[in-house]
Design a protein around this motif. Sequence first.
Motif, short mmCIF file in Angstrom:
data_model
loop_
_atom_site.label_atom_id
_atom_site.label_comp_id
_atom_site.label_asym_id
_atom_site.label_seq_id
_atom_site.Cartn_x
_atom_site.Cartn_y
_atom_site.Cartn_z
N TYR A 30 1.26 -1.27 0.15
CA TYR A 30 -0.05 0.00 -0.46
C TYR A 30 0.20 1.47 -0.26
O TYR A 30 1.63 1.20 0.37
N THR A 31 0.34 1.80 -0.79
CA THR A 31 0.78 3.63 -0.99
C THR A 31 0.08 4.07 0.80
O THR A 31 -0.80 3.93 1.05
N MET A 32 0.67 4.80 1.38
CA MET A 32 0.27 5.00 3.27
C MET A 32 0.58 6.91 2.78
O MET A 32 1.38 7.61 2.86
N ALA A 68 3.08 11.77 1.89
CA ALA A 68 2.76 10.34 1.53
C ALA A 68 3.99 9.35 1.94
O ALA A 68 5.10 9.61 1.10
N ILE A 69 4.10 8.00 1.07
CA ILE A 69 5.03 7.22 1.66
C ILE A 69 5.58 6.05 0.23
O ILE A 69 3.56 5.23 0.74
N LEU A 70 5.67 5.80 -0.63
CA LEU A 70 4.84 4.63 -1.79
C LEU A 70 5.34 3.29 -1.18
O LEU A 70 5.90 3.30 -0.12
N ARG A 85 10.62 4.11 -0.83
CA ARG A 85 12.16 5.03 -1.04
C ARG A 85 11.61 6.32 -1.16
O ARG A 85 12.27 6.71 -1.97
N THR A 86 10.46 6.49 -1.61
CA THR A 86 9.61 7.84 -2.24
C THR A 86 8.75 8.39 -1.59
O THR A 86 7.62 7.47 -0.71
N THR A 87 8.63 9.46 -0.73
CA THR A 87 8.42 10.22 -0.32
C THR A 87 7.74 11.84 -1.24
O THR A 87 8.29 12.24 -1.81
N TYR A 88 6.69 12.10 -0.35
CA TYR A 88 5.52 13.30 -0.92
C TYR A 88 5.32 14.08 0.50
O TYR A 88 5.03 13.88 1.07
N ARG A 132 7.70 4.23 7.31
CA ARG A 132 7.09 3.18 7.72
C ARG A 132 7.79 2.09 7.59
O ARG A 132 9.64 1.81 7.65
N ASP A 133 7.30 1.31 8.71
CA ASP A 133 7.83 -0.16 9.40
C ASP A 133 7.08 -1.02 9.14
O ASP A 133 6.52 -1.04 9.60
#
Length: 124
Positions: free
Chosen positions: A32-34, A50-52, A56-59, A72-73
Amino acid sequence: QVQLVESGGGLVQAGGSLRLSCAASGGTFSRYTMGWFRQAPGKERDRVAAILWTGRTTYYADSVKGRFTITRDYAKNTVNLQMNTLKPEDTAVYYCAANFDGSVSARADGYDYWGQGTQVTVSS
Protein backbone atom coordinates in the motif's frame (compact mmCIF):
# COMPACT_ATOMS: atom_id res chain seq x y z
CA GLN A 1 -11.06 -5.63 6.19
CA VAL A 2 -8.19 -3.18 6.60
CA GLN A 3 -8.05 -1.22 9.82
CA LEU A 4 -5.91 1.83 10.48
CA VAL A 5 -5.46 3.16 14.01
CA GLU A 6 -3.65 6.42 14.67
CA SER A 7 -1.95 7.41 17.89
CA GLY A 8 0.41 10.08 19.19
CA GLY A 9 -1.61 13.26 18.89
CA GLY A 10 -1.86 15.82 21.66
CA LEU A 11 -1.19 19.36 22.77
CA VAL A 12 2.24 20.89 22.23
CA GLN A 13 3.70 24.38 22.30
CA ALA A 14 4.89 26.05 19.13
CA GLY A 15 8.37 24.87 18.24
CA GLY A 16 7.80 21.48 19.82
CA SER A 17 7.59 18.01 18.32
CA LEU A 18 5.13 15.15 18.09
CA ARG A 19 5.33 11.70 16.54
CA LEU A 20 2.20 10.20 15.05
CA SER A 21 1.91 6.50 14.40
CA CYS A 22 -0.59 4.52 12.35
CA ALA A 23 -0.95 0.77 12.86
CA ALA A 24 -2.38 -1.19 9.93
CA SER A 25 -4.03 -4.59 10.16
CA GLY A 26 -6.12 -6.89 8.00
CA GLY A 27 -4.36 -6.39 4.70
CA THR A 28 -1.07 -6.51 2.81
CA PHE A 29 0.62 -3.46 4.25
CA SER A 30 3.75 -3.83 2.16
CA ARG A 31 1.77 -3.19 -1.06
CA TYR A 32 0.00 0.00 0.00
CA THR A 33 0.89 3.60 -0.52
CA MET A 34 0.32 5.28 2.83
CA GLY A 35 -0.54 8.90 3.45
CA TRP A 36 -1.09 11.36 6.25
CA PHE A 37 -3.79 13.99 5.81
CA ARG A 38 -5.01 16.73 8.08
CA GLN A 39 -8.22 18.67 8.39
CA ALA A 40 -8.73 21.86 10.34
CA PRO A 41 -12.25 23.10 11.21
CA GLY A 42 -14.00 24.53 8.17
CA LYS A 43 -11.24 23.43 5.82
CA GLU A 44 -10.72 20.60 3.36
CA ARG A 45 -8.77 17.47 4.15
CA ASP A 46 -5.29 18.03 2.72
CA ARG A 47 -2.45 15.62 2.24
CA VAL A 48 0.53 16.31 4.47
CA ALA A 49 2.82 13.48 3.42
CA ALA A 50 2.82 10.16 1.59
CA ILE A 51 5.16 7.23 1.18
CA LEU A 52 5.11 4.70 -1.65
CA TRP A 53 4.79 0.96 -1.01
CA THR A 54 8.53 0.66 -1.77
CA GLY A 55 9.35 2.94 1.13
CA ARG A 56 11.89 4.75 -1.01
CA THR A 57 9.80 7.63 -2.31
CA THR A 58 8.12 10.24 -0.16
CA TYR A 59 6.00 13.31 -0.81
CA TYR A 60 5.39 16.36 1.35
CA ALA A 61 3.16 19.40 1.28
CA ASP A 62 5.18 22.58 0.84
CA SER A 63 3.99 23.82 4.22
CA VAL A 64 5.68 20.94 6.07
CA LYS A 65 8.81 20.27 4.01
CA GLY A 66 11.89 20.24 6.19
CA ARG A 67 9.80 19.87 9.36
CA PHE A 68 7.87 16.60 8.92
CA THR A 69 9.21 13.17 8.05
CA ILE A 70 7.16 10.14 7.02
CA THR A 71 8.54 6.64 7.48
CA ARG A 72 7.17 3.11 7.46
CA ASP A 73 8.08 -0.02 9.37
CA TYR A 74 7.24 -3.21 7.45
CA ALA A 75 7.94 -5.48 10.42
CA LYS A 76 5.43 -3.61 12.59
CA ASN A 77 3.00 -2.61 9.81
CA THR A 78 3.16 0.99 10.89
CA VAL A 79 3.60 4.34 9.21
CA ASN A 80 4.93 7.23 11.26
CA LEU A 81 4.93 10.98 10.95
CA GLN A 82 7.62 12.82 12.87
CA MET A 83 6.59 16.45 13.23
CA ASN A 84 9.19 18.98 14.34
CA THR A 85 9.15 22.75 14.77
CA LEU A 86 5.39 22.69 15.02
CA LYS A 87 3.41 25.83 14.33
CA PRO A 88 -0.10 26.86 15.43
CA GLU A 89 -1.23 26.47 11.81
CA ASP A 90 -0.40 22.76 12.06
CA THR A 91 -3.37 22.38 14.42
CA ALA A 92 -5.81 19.88 12.90
CA VAL A 93 -7.14 16.36 13.07
CA TYR A 94 -4.56 14.11 11.42
CA TYR A 95 -5.68 11.04 9.48
CA CYS A 96 -3.79 8.02 8.22
CA ALA A 97 -4.87 6.62 4.85
CA ALA A 98 -4.05 3.64 2.63
CA ASN A 99 -4.11 3.37 -1.15
CA PHE A 100 -4.37 -0.22 -2.29
CA ASP A 101 -3.24 0.12 -5.88
CA GLY A 102 0.18 1.38 -4.87
CA SER A 103 -0.06 4.67 -6.73
CA VAL A 104 0.26 8.01 -5.01
CA SER A 105 -2.45 10.64 -4.97
CA ALA A 106 -2.57 14.11 -3.46
CA ARG A 107 -6.36 13.86 -3.17
CA ALA A 108 -8.28 12.35 -0.31
CA ASP A 109 -10.52 10.46 -2.75
CA GLY A 110 -7.44 8.63 -4.01
CA TYR A 111 -7.22 6.58 -0.81
CA ASP A 112 -9.24 3.51 0.05
CA TYR A 113 -9.16 3.23 3.84
CA TRP A 114 -8.91 5.73 6.64
CA GLY A 115 -8.18 5.81 10.32
CA GLN A 116 -10.37 7.58 12.84
CA GLY A 117 -8.04 10.56 13.20
CA THR A 118 -5.98 12.01 16.03
CA GLN A 119 -6.09 15.61 17.23
CA VAL A 120 -2.94 17.72 17.11
CA THR A 121 -3.11 21.11 18.81
CA VAL A 122 -0.20 23.54 18.71
CA SER A 123 -0.40 26.47 21.10
CA SER A 124 1.32 29.78 20.43
